[in-house]
Design a protein around this motif. Sequence first.
Motif, short mmCIF file in Angstrom:
data_model
loop_
_atom_site.label_atom_id
_atom_site.label_comp_id
_atom_site.label_asym_id
_atom_site.label_seq_id
_atom_site.Cartn_x
_atom_site.Cartn_y
_atom_site.Cartn_z
N LEU A 285 11.38 5.72 -2.26
CA LEU A 285 10.92 4.75 -1.26
C LEU A 285 10.01 3.72 -1.92
O LEU A 285 10.15 2.52 -1.70
CB LEU A 285 10.21 5.47 -0.12
CG LEU A 285 9.58 4.61 0.97
CD1 LEU A 285 10.57 3.64 1.58
CD2 LEU A 285 8.96 5.49 2.04
N ALA A 286 9.09 4.17 -2.74
CA ALA A 286 8.17 3.26 -3.44
C ALA A 286 8.95 2.29 -4.33
O ALA A 286 8.68 1.08 -4.33
CB ALA A 286 7.17 4.05 -4.28
N LYS A 287 9.91 2.81 -5.10
CA LYS A 287 10.72 1.95 -5.96
C LYS A 287 11.49 0.92 -5.14
O LYS A 287 11.53 -0.26 -5.50
CB LYS A 287 11.70 2.79 -6.79
CG LYS A 287 11.02 3.56 -7.90
CD LYS A 287 11.91 4.49 -8.71
CE LYS A 287 13.37 4.31 -8.67
NZ LYS A 287 14.13 5.30 -9.46
N LEU B 20 10.18 -6.24 -2.38
CA LEU B 20 9.11 -7.25 -2.46
C LEU B 20 9.35 -8.23 -3.60
O LEU B 20 9.03 -9.42 -3.48
CB LEU B 20 7.75 -6.57 -2.61
CG LEU B 20 7.26 -5.80 -1.38
CD1 LEU B 20 6.02 -4.99 -1.71
CD2 LEU B 20 7.01 -6.75 -0.21
N ALA B 21 9.91 -7.77 -4.71
CA ALA B 21 10.18 -8.63 -5.85
C ALA B 21 11.25 -9.69 -5.51
O ALA B 21 11.25 -10.79 -6.07
CB ALA B 21 10.62 -7.81 -7.05
N GLU C 77 0.84 -1.21 0.00
CA GLU C 77 0.00 0.00 0.00
C GLU C 77 0.87 1.25 0.00
O GLU C 77 0.57 2.23 -0.71
CB GLU C 77 -0.94 0.00 1.20
CG GLU C 77 -1.82 1.22 1.31
CD GLU C 77 -2.85 1.36 0.18
OE1 GLU C 77 -3.46 2.43 0.09
OE2 GLU C 77 -3.05 0.41 -0.60
N ALA C 78 1.94 1.25 0.77
CA ALA C 78 2.85 2.40 0.80
C ALA C 78 3.44 2.63 -0.59
O ALA C 78 3.47 3.77 -1.07
CB ALA C 78 3.95 2.17 1.83
N ALA C 79 3.90 1.57 -1.23
CA ALA C 79 4.47 1.71 -2.58
C ALA C 79 3.44 2.25 -3.55
O ALA C 79 3.74 3.14 -4.37
CB ALA C 79 5.02 0.37 -3.06
N ARG C 80 2.22 1.74 -3.47
CA ARG C 80 1.15 2.20 -4.37
C ARG C 80 0.87 3.69 -4.19
O ARG C 80 0.74 4.43 -5.16
CB ARG C 80 -0.13 1.39 -4.12
CG ARG C 80 -1.26 1.73 -5.09
CD ARG C 80 -2.58 1.08 -4.69
NE ARG C 80 -3.14 1.66 -3.48
CZ ARG C 80 -3.76 2.84 -3.41
NH1 ARG C 80 -3.86 3.60 -4.46
NH2 ARG C 80 -4.26 3.26 -2.26
#
Length: 83
Positions: free
Chosen positions: A72-74, A80-81, A52-55
């Motif tokens: 931060l999102a990247k 996660l990947a 959710e933070a990344a989104r």
Amino acid sequence: METFIIHAHGTCSTEIHVDHENGIIQHVTFIGGCRGNTKGVAALLVGMKLEEAARRLEGIMCRNGTSCPNELAKGIKEYLARQ
């Protein structure tokens, strides 16, 4: 608790440390950057799922075609990947 470090590029912050437990953000620390803004972003993320933070942060621009939230999102998505 697990911690990962994001190496930011093109921003005033150089690193972002993310502590999470079972994918829920517990603490975020920006190294460098605009102190008030980065502390504010970090406080708002506590209790949020990594995804959710990344989104929410992806695509926010400041300068150099990126921003501290975008980096931060990247970094979260890259982390996660790898999981």
